[in-house]
Design an enzyme around this catalytic site. Structure first.
Site, mmCIF file in Angstrom:
data_model
loop_
_atom_site.group_PDB
_atom_site.id
_atom_site.type_symbol
_atom_site.label_atom_id
_atom_site.label_comp_id
_atom_site.label_asym_id
_atom_site.label_seq_id
_atom_site.Cartn_x
_atom_site.Cartn_y
_atom_site.Cartn_z
ATOM 1 N N LYS A 152 -1.330 2.729 7.347
ATOM 2 C CA LYS A 152 -2.134 1.472 7.084
ATOM 3 C C LYS A 152 -1.027 0.439 7.055
ATOM 4 O O LYS A 152 -1.323 -0.686 8.008
ATOM 5 C CB LYS A 152 -2.674 1.607 5.838
ATOM 6 C CG LYS A 152 -4.022 0.939 5.859
ATOM 7 C CD LYS A 152 -4.633 1.375 4.524
ATOM 8 C CE LYS A 152 -6.072 1.668 4.816
ATOM 9 N NZ LYS A 152 -7.044 1.890 3.730
ATOM 10 N N GLU A 202 -18.931 -6.071 2.395
ATOM 11 C CA GLU A 202 -18.398 -5.795 3.628
ATOM 12 C C GLU A 202 -19.400 -6.383 4.583
ATOM 13 O O GLU A 202 -20.428 -6.265 4.704
ATOM 14 C CB GLU A 202 -18.397 -4.163 3.758
ATOM 15 C CG GLU A 202 -17.400 -3.728 2.690
ATOM 16 C CD GLU A 202 -17.335 -2.209 2.609
ATOM 17 O OE1 GLU A 202 -17.806 -1.634 3.645
ATOM 18 O OE2 GLU A 202 -16.815 -1.828 1.803
ATOM 19 N N PHE A 224 -32.479 -8.581 -1.294
ATOM 20 C CA PHE A 224 -32.556 -7.414 -1.697
ATOM 21 C C PHE A 224 -33.889 -6.905 -2.107
ATOM 22 O O PHE A 224 -34.223 -6.225 -2.924
ATOM 23 C CB PHE A 224 -31.327 -7.109 -2.956
ATOM 24 C CG PHE A 224 -30.151 -7.095 -2.480
ATOM 25 C CD1 PHE A 224 -29.368 -6.239 -2.167
ATOM 26 C CD2 PHE A 224 -29.591 -8.518 -2.131
ATOM 27 C CE1 PHE A 224 -28.190 -6.001 -1.727
ATOM 28 C CE2 PHE A 224 -28.260 -8.662 -1.394
ATOM 29 C CZ PHE A 224 -27.593 -7.213 -1.437
ATOM 30 N N ASP A 243 0.909 -1.139 -0.043
ATOM 31 C CA ASP A 243 0.004 0.038 -0.057
ATOM 32 C C ASP A 243 0.919 1.247 0.001
ATOM 33 O O ASP A 243 2.061 1.178 0.145
ATOM 34 C CB ASP A 243 -1.057 -0.077 1.365
ATOM 35 C CG ASP A 243 -2.131 0.887 0.873
ATOM 36 O OD1 ASP A 243 -3.183 -0.035 0.989
ATOM 37 O OD2 ASP A 243 -2.055 1.947 0.875
ATOM 38 N N ASN A 289 -24.204 -5.468 -9.476
ATOM 39 C CA ASN A 289 -24.453 -4.261 -8.580
ATOM 40 C C ASN A 289 -25.771 -3.482 -8.949
ATOM 41 O O ASN A 289 -26.511 -3.118 -8.286
ATOM 42 C CB ASN A 289 -23.028 -3.543 -8.358
ATOM 43 C CG ASN A 289 -22.278 -3.951 -7.247
ATOM 44 O OD1 ASN A 289 -22.561 -5.041 -6.942
ATOM 45 N ND2 ASN A 289 -21.237 -3.259 -7.127
ATOM 46 N N THR A 344 -12.992 -2.722 -9.199
ATOM 47 C CA THR A 344 -14.249 -2.544 -10.215
ATOM 48 C C THR A 344 -13.992 -1.293 -10.958
ATOM 49 O O THR A 344 -13.677 -0.276 -10.652
ATOM 50 C CB THR A 344 -15.588 -2.121 -9.350
ATOM 51 O OG1 THR A 344 -15.685 -3.127 -8.170
ATOM 52 C CG2 THR A 344 -16.591 -2.096 -10.289
ATOM 53 N N CYS A 391 -19.798 0.791 -2.748
ATOM 54 C CA CYS A 391 -19.954 0.137 -4.193
ATOM 55 C C CYS A 391 -21.390 0.779 -4.737
ATOM 56 O O CYS A 391 -21.080 0.999 -6.152
ATOM 57 C CB CYS A 391 -19.849 -1.538 -4.179
ATOM 58 S SG CYS A 391 -18.534 -2.004 -3.562
ATOM 59 N N PHE A 414 -17.143 -9.918 -5.475
ATOM 60 C CA PHE A 414 -18.518 -9.771 -5.448
ATOM 61 C C PHE A 414 -18.549 -9.839 -3.960
ATOM 62 O O PHE A 414 -19.882 -9.654 -3.441
ATOM 63 C CB PHE A 414 -19.254 -11.029 -6.007
ATOM 64 C CG PHE A 414 -19.161 -10.873 -7.358
ATOM 65 C CD1 PHE A 414 -19.801 -10.078 -8.114
ATOM 66 C CD2 PHE A 414 -18.330 -11.482 -8.206
ATOM 67 C CE1 PHE A 414 -19.822 -9.852 -9.721
ATOM 68 C CE2 PHE A 414 -17.986 -11.832 -9.434
ATOM 69 C CZ PHE A 414 -18.871 -10.911 -10.064
HETATM 70 N N1 LIG Z 1 -15.422 -2.461 -0.665
HETATM 71 C C1 LIG Z 1 -16.312 -3.369 -1.018
HETATM 72 O O1 LIG Z 1 -17.226 -4.187 -0.559
HETATM 73 C C2 LIG Z 1 -16.012 -3.724 -2.552
HETATM 74 C C3 LIG Z 1 -16.566 -4.756 -3.102
HETATM 75 C C4 LIG Z 1 -16.257 -5.196 -4.450
HETATM 76 C C5 LIG Z 1 -15.455 -4.538 -5.092
HETATM 77 N N2 LIG Z 1 -14.685 -3.307 -4.425
HETATM 78 C C6 LIG Z 1 -13.878 -2.694 -5.563
HETATM 79 O O2 LIG Z 1 -12.588 -3.072 -4.874
HETATM 80 C C7 LIG Z 1 -11.800 -1.684 -4.902
HETATM 81 C C8 LIG Z 1 -11.159 -1.528 -3.871
HETATM 82 O O3 LIG Z 1 -12.137 -1.319 -2.929
HETATM 83 P P1 LIG Z 1 -11.760 -0.901 -1.315
HETATM 84 O O4 LIG Z 1 -12.912 -0.856 -0.814
HETATM 85 O O5 LIG Z 1 -10.908 -2.093 -0.922
HETATM 86 O O6 LIG Z 1 -11.252 0.312 -1.259
HETATM 87 P P2 LIG Z 1 -10.072 0.939 -0.316
HETATM 88 O O7 LIG Z 1 -10.334 2.403 -0.265
HETATM 89 O O8 LIG Z 1 -10.655 0.348 1.383
HETATM 90 O O9 LIG Z 1 -8.727 0.484 -0.394
HETATM 91 C C9 LIG Z 1 -7.807 0.881 -1.398
HETATM 92 C C10 LIG Z 1 -6.458 0.935 -1.088
HETATM 93 O O10 LIG Z 1 -5.457 1.093 -2.046
HETATM 94 C C11 LIG Z 1 -4.491 1.847 -1.786
HETATM 95 N N3 LIG Z 1 -3.896 2.346 -2.773
HETATM 96 C C12 LIG Z 1 -4.250 3.538 -3.460
HETATM 97 N N4 LIG Z 1 -3.278 3.680 -4.581
HETATM 98 C C13 LIG Z 1 -2.282 2.624 -4.439
HETATM 99 C C14 LIG Z 1 -0.953 2.438 -5.214
HETATM 100 N N5 LIG Z 1 -0.870 2.932 -6.068
HETATM 101 N N6 LIG Z 1 -0.384 1.214 -4.689
HETATM 102 C C15 LIG Z 1 -0.715 0.392 -3.572
HETATM 103 N N7 LIG Z 1 -1.969 0.829 -2.988
HETATM 104 C C16 LIG Z 1 -2.576 1.883 -3.231
HETATM 105 C C17 LIG Z 1 -5.102 2.819 -0.585
HETATM 106 O O11 LIG Z 1 -4.068 3.410 0.003
HETATM 107 C C18 LIG Z 1 -6.210 2.280 0.021
HETATM 108 O O12 LIG Z 1 -5.423 1.459 1.238
HETATM 109 C C19 LIG Z 1 -12.604 -0.687 -5.930
HETATM 110 O O13 LIG Z 1 -12.526 -0.636 -7.247
HETATM 111 C C20 LIG Z 1 -14.133 -1.193 -5.154
HETATM 112 O O14 LIG Z 1 -14.885 -0.727 -6.102
HETATM 113 C C21 LIG Z 1 -14.948 -3.060 -3.406
#
Ligand SMILES: NC(=O)c1ccc[n+]([C@@H]2O[C@H](COP(=O)([O-])OP(=O)(O)OC[C@H]3O[C@@H](n4cnc5c(N)ncnc54)[C@H](O)[C@@H]3O)[C@@H](O)[C@H]2O)c1
Length: 431
Positions: A41, A156, A250, A36, A209, A124, A261, A153
């Protein structure tokens, strides 16, 4: 352990998805380095703590600490890695399109890592991102590295369990060897692996979604019709969901969908359609119904209380759903800011919510318990269906509130009992 279960994997992004992916891949036997760019973090993770709340995640990380490393260092992440997962955030941009800058930053950083056998995008992303990523990888000299879209999919609050027990694993690739490699990483998980081309895999995530959001907006529209006609939406939708062609999921009316999302992904899908001159009428209506739903709560309070200026309103639950601390696009923030616009004083209770987008409300008036938030309040809104709210002594609360007015935005409580306790009780779609 087979070869397929002992791969070296680099995961970029240690957020909700990256951490769960990394931990679960380690649980399956792989050696994982999570990279990260957020030093705080990485510091927390290295200290053995988990920076987010996700049930079971801390235990899983601890259990697999021999196979899990956390780093800020790109070289450490890529050294010896066979597969690189991209799990960075793709937030909405000003235009509503997904902001892919973090994805491109990771893809660019892979230049020189021609030893990678596959780059897997779990973030995504809009349809067509894979084609652009493929071109970028080729330009960076990774012509022999396969590209795979592997949308996530998990929900959280149950992401670890969802990852280990998915309904399906979608793998989109034009490179059969890379697709097989990534499918093999999941050995040990009992789920159908569905392989397809990259664009289709990207679309599966967005369509899933959008359909889930559609069902909720549909339930909310039916709920409003029930309010206008005297029917009970819980009875109606409960019976609708018993139809095996429809299923129960849902279909619950409420205060509107939110989270990290649904809002951004449905808006990004709508904008990607708009970008080609196509107006997606159904999807647009789904989004509109949801926006109105969040505002109807405030109107319902005004119908009972009149002018809200100067009134104390308690918001019970701030996170976008129970079981998470995530505040991204939580309906509570729209409610809080609408109430503030009406001149009300907003008090909040939530057991987990992180400041994030709720910063102004949580730091101004965060209460330690529902009881404290309710004492002396002119009205309360159940915003998130935290189970703790079922255990509130509502008889005590009715006496302790300045006015016992309650809008139950999640249909969590029993209307008959609440009215017996003296509440002016409103809910969604119930007479
Ligand atoms: N949260 C969910 O429930 C969920 C479910 C399905 C899909 N997604 C998708 O997954 C992706 C991530 O979502 P998330 O909720 O985990 O986001 P998040 O914001 O919790 O985590 C993203 C992480 O990426 C890090 N980051 C940013 N740029 C970076 C880089 N260049 N190198 C390394 N790390 C970097 C950030 O510091 C952060 O810790 C999104 O596209 C989201 O749409 C999320």
């Amino acid at each position: 352990m087979t070869d397929r279960q002992n791969r070296q994997v680099a995961v970029f992004g240690a957020g909700y998805i990256g951490l769960v992916t990394g931990a679960c891949l380690a649980e399956l036997g792989h050696r994982v380095v999570l990279r990260d760019i957020d030093p705080e973090k990485v510091r927390i993770l290295r200290a053995g703590d988990v920076p987010i709340y996700e049930p079971g995640l801390g235990d899983m990380i601890a259990r697999n600490k021999e196979r899990l490393r956390f780093t800020l260092d790109l070289g450490e992440a890529l050294e010896g890695a066979e597969v690189a997962y991209v799990c960075v955030d793709t937030p909405p941009s000003v235009s509503g399109d997904a902001d892919l800058s973090r994805v491109w930053s990771v893809v660019r950083s892979l230049a020189g890592a021609a030893h990678l056998r596959a780059v897997v995008v779990k973030s995504t992303v809009p349809v067509g991102t894979g084609a652009r990523a493929r071109a970028a990888l080729d330009e960076a000299g990774l012509t022999g590295t396969g590209y795979v879209s592997n949308p996530e999919f998990t929900a959280e609050g149950r992401a670890v369990s969802d990852f280990m027990n998915p309904d399906r694993i979608v793998i989109g690739s034009d490179d059969p060897a890379a697709a097989a490699l990534v499918a093999g990483l999941h050995e040990g998980i009992d789920a159908p692996v569905v392989t397809m081309d990259v664009r289709s895999a990207e679309m599966v995530k967005l369509a899933s979604n959008a359909l889930l959001a559609t069902r909720i907006s549909f339930a909310n529209e039916i709920a409003t019709l029930c309010e206008n006609t005297g029917a009970d939406a819980m009875e109606v939708l409960g019976a609708v969901g018993l139809d095996h062609r429809l299923g129960p999921h849902f279909l619950r009316p409420g205060i509107g969908w939110g989270g990290s999302c649904f809002p951004k992904d449905s808006e990004a899908l709508r904008q990607s359609a708009s970008n080609t001159g196509f107006h997606p009428m159904l999807l647009s209506a789904v989004i509109d119904v949801n926006n109105i739903q969040k505002r109807r709560a405030v109107q319902k309070l005004k119908d009972v209380l009149g002018d809200l200026a100067g009134l104390e309103i308690a918001l019970l639950g701030m996170a976008f759903k129970p079981g998470t601390d995530d505040m991204r696009e939580a309906p509570s923030t729209v409610l809080a800011s609408r109430l503030a616009a009406e001149g009300a004083h907003v008090r909040c209770w939530d057991p987990l919510a992180r400041q994030g987008e709720a910063e102004p409300w949580l730091s101004a008036a965060r209460y330690a318990s529902p009881d404290e938030a309710l004492d002396g309040a002119d009205a309360a809104v159940v915003v998130t269906e935290w189970p703790q709210l079922k255990d509130v002594d509502w008889a005590r609360a009715a006496a302790a509130m300045r006015r016992p007015v309650l809008f139950d935005g999640r249909n969590l409580l029993d209307p008959v009992r609440m009215r017996e306790l003296g509440f002016t009780y409103m809910s969604v779609g119930r007479p």
